[in-house]
Design an enzyme around this catalytic site. Structure first.
Site, PDB file in Angstrom:
ATOM      1  N   GLU A 171       0.798  -1.230   0.000  1.00 12.60           N
ATOM      2  CA  GLU A 171       0.000   0.000   0.000  1.00 12.60           C
ATOM      3  C   GLU A 171       0.833   1.284   0.000  1.00 12.60           C
ATOM      4  OE1 GLU A 171      -0.312  -2.540   1.929  1.00 12.60           O
ATOM      5  OE2 GLU A 171      -2.379  -3.240   2.012  1.00 12.60           O
ATOM      6  N   ASP A 223      21.148  -4.682  -6.293  1.00 11.65           N
ATOM      7  CA  ASP A 223      20.577  -3.332  -6.426  1.00 11.65           C
ATOM      8  C   ASP A 223      19.726  -3.007  -5.198  1.00 11.65           C
ATOM      9  OD1 ASP A 223      20.021  -0.868  -7.457  1.00 11.65           O
ATOM     10  OD2 ASP A 223      18.615  -1.573  -8.994  1.00 11.65           O
ATOM     11  N   ASN A 272      14.048   0.266  -4.047  1.00 14.03           N
ATOM     12  CA  ASN A 272      13.671  -1.099  -4.394  1.00 14.03           C
ATOM     13  C   ASN A 272      13.093  -1.875  -3.212  1.00 14.03           C
ATOM     14  OD1 ASN A 272      14.281  -0.863  -7.083  1.00 14.03           O
ATOM     15  ND2 ASN A 272      16.454  -1.315  -6.738  1.00 14.03           N
TER      16      ASN A 272
HETATM   17  P1  AMP Z   1       9.209  -1.835 -10.521  1.00 10.89           P
HETATM   18  O1  AMP Z   1       9.108  -2.030 -11.982  1.00 10.89           O
HETATM   19  O2  AMP Z   1       9.140  -3.113  -9.755  1.00 10.89           O
HETATM   20  O3  AMP Z   1      10.354  -0.975 -10.099  1.00 10.89           O
HETATM   21  O4  AMP Z   1       7.861  -1.034 -10.111  1.00 10.89           O
HETATM   22  C1  AMP Z   1       7.617   0.302 -10.478  1.00 10.89           C
HETATM   23  C2  AMP Z   1       6.829   1.015  -9.402  1.00 10.89           C
HETATM   24  O5  AMP Z   1       5.576   0.410  -9.232  1.00 10.89           O
HETATM   25  C3  AMP Z   1       7.486   0.928  -8.043  1.00 10.89           C
HETATM   26  O6  AMP Z   1       8.386   1.955  -7.837  1.00 10.89           O
HETATM   27  C4  AMP Z   1       6.298   1.044  -7.104  1.00 10.89           C
HETATM   28  O7  AMP Z   1       5.951   2.399  -6.905  1.00 10.89           O
HETATM   29  C5  AMP Z   1       5.190   0.366  -7.875  1.00 10.89           C
HETATM   30  N1  AMP Z   1       5.085  -1.027  -7.422  1.00 10.89           N
HETATM   31  C6  AMP Z   1       5.726  -2.101  -7.920  1.00 10.89           C
HETATM   32  N2  AMP Z   1       5.359  -3.204  -7.257  1.00 10.89           N
HETATM   33  C7  AMP Z   1       4.455  -2.843  -6.354  1.00 10.89           C
HETATM   34  C8  AMP Z   1       3.723  -3.534  -5.347  1.00 10.89           C
HETATM   35  N3  AMP Z   1       3.840  -4.854  -5.171  1.00 10.89           N
HETATM   36  N4  AMP Z   1       2.877  -2.857  -4.577  1.00 10.89           N
HETATM   37  C9  AMP Z   1       2.768  -1.519  -4.742  1.00 10.89           C
HETATM   38  N5  AMP Z   1       3.447  -0.805  -5.642  1.00 10.89           N
HETATM   39  C10 AMP Z   1       4.284  -1.475  -6.476  1.00 10.89           C
END
Ligand code: AMP
Length: 936
Positions: free
Chosen positions: A670, A713, A718
């Site tokens: 969340e 990373d 992350n």
């Molecule tokens: P990522 O490609 O995994 O870096 O995801 C991009 C963005 O999406 C992240 O910086 C988060 O803001 C959002 N995000 C990714 N996974 C989740 C998750 N499981 N729950 C909430 N937000 C997520």
């Protein structure tokens, strides 16, 4: 000798008409107001040679004089007497006479009987109408001689020199007195007789009024009691002395204005609306404290605004306050059947510093529908009511149960407010415990233990671990044995010796803690072998229960699971099939776009699987037009994530590969990514909460390193945060470090690396290990404690590499506990083997959480301390001097008044920067505890 020879001839001329009678004047010197009370009374001529004669004074004003000048004849005895003069209240009366007296030498041919003096007498009497007083009845006041006398008659100048003499009569007691002048043969002209007494005039001093007071007789001081002026009251009885010469002496005591009034120019004036005065001893009316007002004059206190209150013991000078908002950011950390609950103080303290928290515990059924109050067997450390700290340890919960805790915040005015108290609910599920029933068989050198499997195992039991030691050696020397079966014979024991055994189980998730101890004695040498099987049942006999708790912390043991790199699969799709569950797209409902990933959008939505509760999920999709390689890389994240199962690693729910778009479904976090989250909540968490987050990340990283997975990373961006502030490591894509991370920069060796987060050996020769992850973890610690500050700020990547090589390390962020910065520095050891392991980091952080006092010492103990006494000085001392005007115009004029200031009040008065609010509030907090010594 005629009169003309005594006085300048012109004095006698023109004295014909409108002559005022010779006056006897009773006057009051302080007011200079003369009151004519009497005429001189002239006895019959036959008795006296005094004559009433009109003359002109030096300003040519006609006036009356009484004269006598029988110098040529001997045996003179001429009397001139006044009428009765009332003494009024005076005991002491002064007589001032003005006269001229002729020098005998200046009169040619006068006989030796010529006199240059005359006598003044008085006679005290209650009778105002005495016609005759005998000579012998008079009391002599004095013989009066002239200071100036006519030695020369200077006709041309028309100079008449007047003598003035004052005499005093003391201790008068009758209604009045008569004055008399006796001439024994002098040449006198009596120009005026003034009779007066002195008064101390009406005056107001120290708000007490002292009336006109007639002076006492001779030297006596008259004691006078003052009366408090209107709207004032006696503080100490006011008193003064009226001295003989009409002056007030020795003021004692005072009056003070009653509550609701203030002193102004010897009066008490009502306090104006908007001000109040609570106590008579307060000097002035003061402005109503914040959140209160006084619409009417004369206020003795200010009334609180709606929704604000004053507690019984609050001084009326403090701001009105309100109940706090709900506690925030609750976190629960379950440890077997204990749970540590933590929360952040309410955002709005209501303006008070006396917040306490009360906890309610209910145990709920599986579906959460039926809840009953927790029994007295549940314990709270330190306690559940009236907590001042924001953490509590709850022990003795039942295993594998759902609990719901309500944390309620309350302050000194909560009881006065009708609105319900702010509360937050924390739902907790305790770990499942596995009970093992033990059986035993003993011989002289062995013991056979057997146990039953747990009723509802928490996953497949992989093995049991038995430890034992000689009872009298305690735990110093113990042996560990492992078995996959429910039974073990421990051999090689000493005969006739008591051993202590403990057993714990391990599931896929890891080891549980050891259960209770069981003591068994081996048989003595020569004893027949015992072969006892204690069939254990509660009804039947000895019941030995060992509670083994399975905690889902994977401890890496030989043979425990290792991460399998998807590239080791010939067919990458097989890896996906092995580690990720295929989800039917119809079970997914996409709701909102929440971010952008490398391969496409990230959305939030819901997943409903058969027989399971609907859950919130994050959905990453692969954008259209992708290449095969892109699809492989995209799904590799799922095949990596799918191998992990840990509370601090983002959980993979499954994948959609059979239809388009291809999707990866994970649990929904969340609060999004940690760096953004911290920046948004700058300064809002307690150190314990921050350490709790770091502990979670370390625990997740320990799990990964135990599985031999190197993240490469690790950075706050992350890490994802859920609504309970649980932090989970995410971002496991294969190409991610190389392509995706905007922080990654190309190194000289061609790889793309997030320089600021990466250990020097990984930058220099791509030596990525768990130890280089530990370096990155140190950077994450720094990011967390500094609420998302960019590591090395605006330094360039090249400068960062150079600085690190030269031994430079990031300094402690503001308010960073010394122990935490030391841990960061340990993570940034140049030699990677010198860095702590993640397991050690978890242990250190756990200790810190258990002993929060160790977090008290903040870095930079050399910060100067200032002693301040005004709001302005205080603001200057904490370098917030530019807000002086904001504070003063909001009514915060005394240091007392700022003690319970809140964030919302700061914002209202224009202090809107979170960092400034934080600085001011933390200084206010130290003012509350340390008084006027301000740390800067
Ligand atoms: P990522 O490609 O995994 O870096 O995801 C991009 C963005 O999406 C992240 O910086 C988060 O803001 C959002 N995000 C990714 N996974 C989740 C998750 N499981 N729950 C909430 N937000 C997520």
């Amino acid at each position: 000798v005629t009169f003309s020879s005594f006085f300048l001839p012109s004095l006698f001329f023109g004295a014909s008409c409108n002559l005022s009678p010779f006056t006897l004047i009773l006057s009051f010197p302080p007011t200079n107001k003369n009151v004519i009370i009497n005429h001189l009374y002239l006895p019959p001529v036959s008795y006296s040679q005094w004559e009433e004669i009109s003359v002109m004074d030096e300003r040519n004003t006609p006036m009356r004089t009484y004269q006598v000048c029988n110098v040529m004849e001997a045996n003179q005895n001429n009397w001139l007497r006044t009428r009765h003069i009332s003494r009024e209240e005076a005991q002491r009366v002064h007589i001032e006479i003005k006269f001229t007296l002729r020098d005998c030498n200046s009169l040619p041919g006068v006989p030796g009987t010529c006199k240059e003096t005359f006598n003044m007498y008085y006679y005290e009497s209650n009778n105002a109408n005495l016609w005759f007083i005998k000579e012998s009845q008079y009391i002599k006041i004095d013989t009066i001689a002239a200071d100036e006398s006519f030695t020369q008659v200077d006709v041309g100048d028309r100079v008449m020199k007047l003598n003035t003499e004052v005499r005093t009569i003391n201790n008068l007691s009758k209604k009045g007195f008569y004055l008399a002048f006796q001439d024994l043969g002098a040449c006198i002209a009596l120009v005026s007789v003034r009779v007066f007494y002195k008064k101390c005039p009406l005056t107001v001093l120290n708000l007490a009024q002292f009336p006109d007071t007639i002076t006492g007789g001779e030297t006596a001081l008259v004691e006078v009691h003052g009366v408090c002026v209107n709207a004032s009251e006696e503080f100490e009885p006011p008193k003064m002395y009226c001295s003989a010469d009409g002056g007030w002496l020795v003021p004692i005591g005072r009056c003070v204005c009653k509550p609701g009034f203030e002193e102004n120019k010897d009066m008490c004036q009502p306090c104006r609306p908007g001000t109040y005065k609570a106590s008579a001893t307060d000097a002035y009316c003061t402005k109503c404290p914040p959140h209160s007002s006084s619409p009417q004059e004369q206020a003795t206190e200010c009334i609180c605004e709606k929704g604000f209150y004053r507690a019984e013991n609050d001084p009326r000078s403090t701001a009105c306050t309100r109940p706090p908002s709900a506690p925030e950011n609750p976190i629960s950390t379950v440890n077997e059947t204990c749970v540590t609950l933590e929360w952040a103080p309410p955002r709005d303290t209501g303006g008070r510093g006396d917040i306490i928290y009360n906890l309610n515990c209910t145990k709920c059924s599986g579906d959460g529908k039926k809840c009953t109050k927790c029994g007295s067997n549940v314990h709270f450390v330190p306690r559940n009511f009236g907590l001042s700290s924001t953490t509590v340890l709850v022990t003795d919960l039942e295993p594998d149960s759902n609990y719901s805790f309500t944390v309620e915040s309350e302050n000194g005015v909560s009881a006065l407010s009708p609105t319900p108290k702010g509360k937050v609910v924390i739902n907790v599920t305790t770990s499942q415990t596995v009970s093992v029933v033990l059986k035993e068989r003993r011989s002289k050198d062995s013991v056979t233990l057997a146990w039953q499997g747990p009723e509802r195992p928490n996953g497949v039991i992989v093995e049991y671990e038995v430890i034992y030691y000689e009872k009298n050696q305690r735990e110093q020397n113990y042996t560990v044995l492992k078995t996959r079966s429910n039974m073990m014979t421990v051999e090689g024991l000493k005969p006739g010796t008591t051993y202590v055994f403990r057993v714990r189980a391990r599931t896929d998730g890891g080891y549980g803690s050891y259960g209770g101890e069981i003591e068994l004695e081996t048989s003595h040498e020569g004893d027949p072998n015992q072969s006892t099987i204690l069939a254990v049942s509660i009804a039947g006999g000895i019941v030995l229960l060992i509670f083994l708790v399975t905690c889902f912390v994977v401890i890496k043991l030989p043979g425990s699971r290792t991460y399998i790199h998807p590239h080791t699969y010939e067919d990458p799709n097989q890896a996906v099939r092995d580690f990720a569950k295929e989800i039917d797209a119809s079970n997914i409902r996409i709701e909102r776009v929440i971010g952008a990933g490398e391969f496409g959008e990230v959305c939030s939505g819901r997943l409903r699987m058969q027989g399971k509760r609907e859950i919130y999920v994050a959905i990453k999709s692969l954008k259209a037009g992708y290449s095969d390689k892109q699809r492989r890389d995209f799904l590799s994240e799922a095949s990596i994530m799918g191998q992990f199962d840990h509370a601090n690693i983002i959980r993979l729910e499954g994948v959609v590969t059979r239809c388009k778009p291809v999707m990866i479904i994970t649990e929904f976090m969340e609060n999004g990514s940690l760096d953004t989250f911290l920046k948004k909540h700058d300064g809002q968490f307690t150190v314990i909460q921050l350490v709790g987050m770091l502990r979670g990340i370390a625990s997740g990283m320990k799990y990964l390193s135990d599985m031999s997975y190197v993240h490469r990373d690790l950075a706050a961006r992350n890490i994802l945060v859920n609504s309970n502030l649980v932090c989970k490591v995410s971002d496991f894509g294969l190409s991610r470090v190389l392509e995706d991370d905007p922080e990654a920069a190309y190194t000289t060796r061609g790889g793309k690396i997030p320089i600021r987060w990466t250990a020097p050996e990984a930058i220099a020769y791509r030596k990525f290990t768990s130890a280089s992850d530990v370096w990155s973890y140190g950077i994450v610690m720094w990011e967390v404690i500094s609420y998302g500050e960019r590591p090395y700020w605006e330094m360039s990547n090249q400068d960062v590499i150079k600085a690190i090589d030269e031994g430079y390390r990031l300094p402690a962020p503001m308010d960073c506990p010394v122990v935490l910065h030391q841990l960061m520095l340990d993570c940034w050891e140049k030699g990677r083997s010198d860095r702590p392991k993640f397991a050690q980091i978890v242990t250190i952080l756990d200790k810190l959480i258990r002993n929060p006092l160790t977090l008290r010492m903040k870095t930079d103990p050399s910060t100067p301390e200032f002693s301040v006494s005004t709001v302005d000085e205080w603001l200057d001392a904490i370098k917030m001097g530019h807000y002086k005007e904001n504070f003063s115009s909001a009514g915060y004029v005394s240091l007392d008044s700022i003690l319970y200031i809140s964030v919302s009040e700061l914002a209202k008065m224009g202090v809107s920067l979170a960092g400034h609010q934080k600085k001011i509030l933390s200084s206010v907090q130290s003012l509350q505890t340390q008084g006027t010594h301000v740390q800067v």
